[in-house]
Design an enzyme around this catalytic site. Structure first.
Site, PDB file in Angstrom:
ATOM      1  N   HIS A   1       0.571  -1.098   0.370  1.00  0.00           N
ATOM      2  CA  HIS A   1      -0.290  -0.243   0.390  1.00  0.00           C
ATOM      3  C   HIS A   1       1.241   1.359  -0.187  1.00  0.00           C
ATOM      4  CE1 HIS A   1      -3.073   2.861   1.220  1.00  0.00           C
ATOM      5  NE2 HIS A   1      -3.994   1.836   0.318  1.00  0.00           N
TER       6      HIS A   1
ATOM      7  N   GLU B   1      -7.721  -5.069  -0.318  1.00  0.00           N
ATOM      8  CA  GLU B   1      -8.731  -5.787  -1.243  1.00  0.00           C
ATOM      9  C   GLU B   1      -8.624  -7.633  -1.228  1.00  0.00           C
ATOM     10  OE1 GLU B   1      -9.640  -3.887  -3.205  1.00  0.00           O
ATOM     11  OE2 GLU B   1      -9.184  -2.597  -3.980  1.00  0.00           O
TER      12      GLU B   1
END
Ligand code: COA
Length: 377
Positions: free
Chosen positions: A255, A313
């Site tokens: 991320h 996700e």
């Protein structure tokens, strides 16, 4: 580079907006949505309450909530022209995110002065996704049911069945979890477009285009595909190492902001667990947990300095699969949640922001001599 300036290509060190909508603390692994801790609000609020919070900076009381629900439910129907576009897209089997972008753009039609474009676009996006999905599968679209909540009606329009409360709760938890997340790429796109004093439909259409990419909203489908590809726990390490050796990224990990585990992953994991109670599904859930732990080990060896952790996700894929959604609907369903944030940011940008106009550093030649077309050949 010919100009003396510092370039930050991913804008990772640039703060380009002040917002009251969400705070992402990447070191502590904490997400605050308009004052509330994600883990407190996401599993409890309805999506309508969340939207009201983002747009009006407070949760609604009972009468405000029912008026808000009615207003949203009244704007779910799609014009014939939108359905024609969706039909043409289904005939070409276009990616559902392309179809959603095209369908959303048509919402400029029939927008009278009394219709709030933000309300219209949030209300109509589930109708666009559900109708497109059904048409792609050779089924007729199902008209919205205004007695159902936003989340329940989306599931109803997909399947024709009224979903049970537990499934609706799980979907609302998901939509709330992804509703806003600082200045991510799609939200930034929406703010850039509206900063020119453009309009809400244009801002949301641009944001859908940004969300489509596999580095942003397109990761959960491939993340689940990887778990299916691994199939057995003993294959996990080999498959992950092969992907990295081929230069691939492991979807669902890493991320830009979080250097610790993404807090949204835990909220979604809690919501996902209960959908994997029977034996067959439980195997998939356990396999996914195993793949996660192997991926984390291999990634920490691969890029020790990056501290690559599980992102939202990965658990999106598990939860949405548990709810019964096919992978093609993962990113469009993300858009149905994130449009709450896009519209709230667009409103905030209009109220407080300036036109977004960063600089670029020229790195090309400075002294080329013009040659006519004859001289060039
Ligand atoms: C999310 C993401 C785009 C963040 O990117 P970022 O912070 O800009 O990180 P970078 O792209 O600068 O990557 C830094 C390095 O770590 C590596 N890396 C980052 N995430 C990785 C992953 N999931 N698998 C393998 N390597 C990864 C990159 O290859 C890069 O290596 P390089 O410098 O040799 O090119 C990135 O982690 C990623 O692509 N993840 C997979 C897709 C995904 O799950 N997206 C959903 C995000 S919520």
């Amino acid at each position: 580079m010919s100009e003396a300036t510092t370039i930050d290509p991913g804008l990772g060190h640039v703060t380009a907006a002040e917002t009251r909508l969400s705070r992402v603390d990447g070191e502590a692994g904490q997400l605050i949505i308009a004052g509330y801790r994600l883990e407190d609000i996401a599993p409890n609020a309805s999506f309508e309450e969340m939207l009201h919070l983002l747009w009006h900076d407070r949760l609604p009381n009972t009468s405000e909530l029912s008026a808000f629900r009615e207003g949203l439910a009244a704007l779910r129907h799609l014009p014939d022209v939108t359905l024609d576009v969706l039909k043409a897209a289904a005939a070409e089997k276009l990616d559902l995110m392309d179809t959603l972008r095209m369908g959303t753009a048509t919402l400029s039609l029939g927008l009278s002065d009394w219709i709030d474009p933000a309300l219209r676009v949030v209300a109509a996006m589930p109708s666009i996704v559900a109708a497109s999905w059904r048409m792609q599968n050779g089924d007729q679209p199902i008209s919205p049911d205004s007695s159902l909540s936003h989340a329940a009606n989306y599931l109803y329009m997909l399947t024709g069945n009224i979903p049970d409360d537990e499934t609706v709760r799980a979907l609302e938890t998901y939509l709330n979890t992804v509703v806003d997340h600082g200045l991510n790429a799609s939200t930034f796109s929406a703010r850039v477009v509206i900063s020119t004093r453009s309009d809400m439909i244009s801002a949301v259409t641009a944001a859908i285009g940004a969300l489509k990419g596999p580095l942003h909203g397109g990761a959960p489908g491939p993340a689940l595909d990887m778990v299916f590809e691994i199939a057995q726990p003993e294959n996990a390490e080999r498959v992950i190492r092969e992907k990295l050796a081929n230069g691939e990224r492991i979807m669902g990990f890493g991320h830009r902001v979080y250097r610790v585990r993404d807090p949204r992953a835990d909220v979604l994991n809690d919501a996902a667990k209960r959908f994997f109670s029977d034996e067959g599904d439980r195997d998939l859930y356990n396999l996914a947990r195993h793949v996660e732990s192997v991926a984390l080990d291999v990634l920490s060896e691969h890029r020790p300095e990056r501290r690559l952790q599980t992102n939202v996700e990965y658990y999106t894929a598990l939860l949405l699969h548990g709810i019964g959604l096919p992978t093609e609907l993962f990113t469009p369903t993300f858009a149905i949640g994130r449009v709450g944030g896009w519209t709230a940011h667009a409103r905030e940008q209009l109220a407080t922001g300036r036109i977004v106009r960063p600089r670029s550093a020229y790195s090309g030649d400075l002294d080329r001599a013009w040659l006519s077309i004859i001289e060039r050949s």
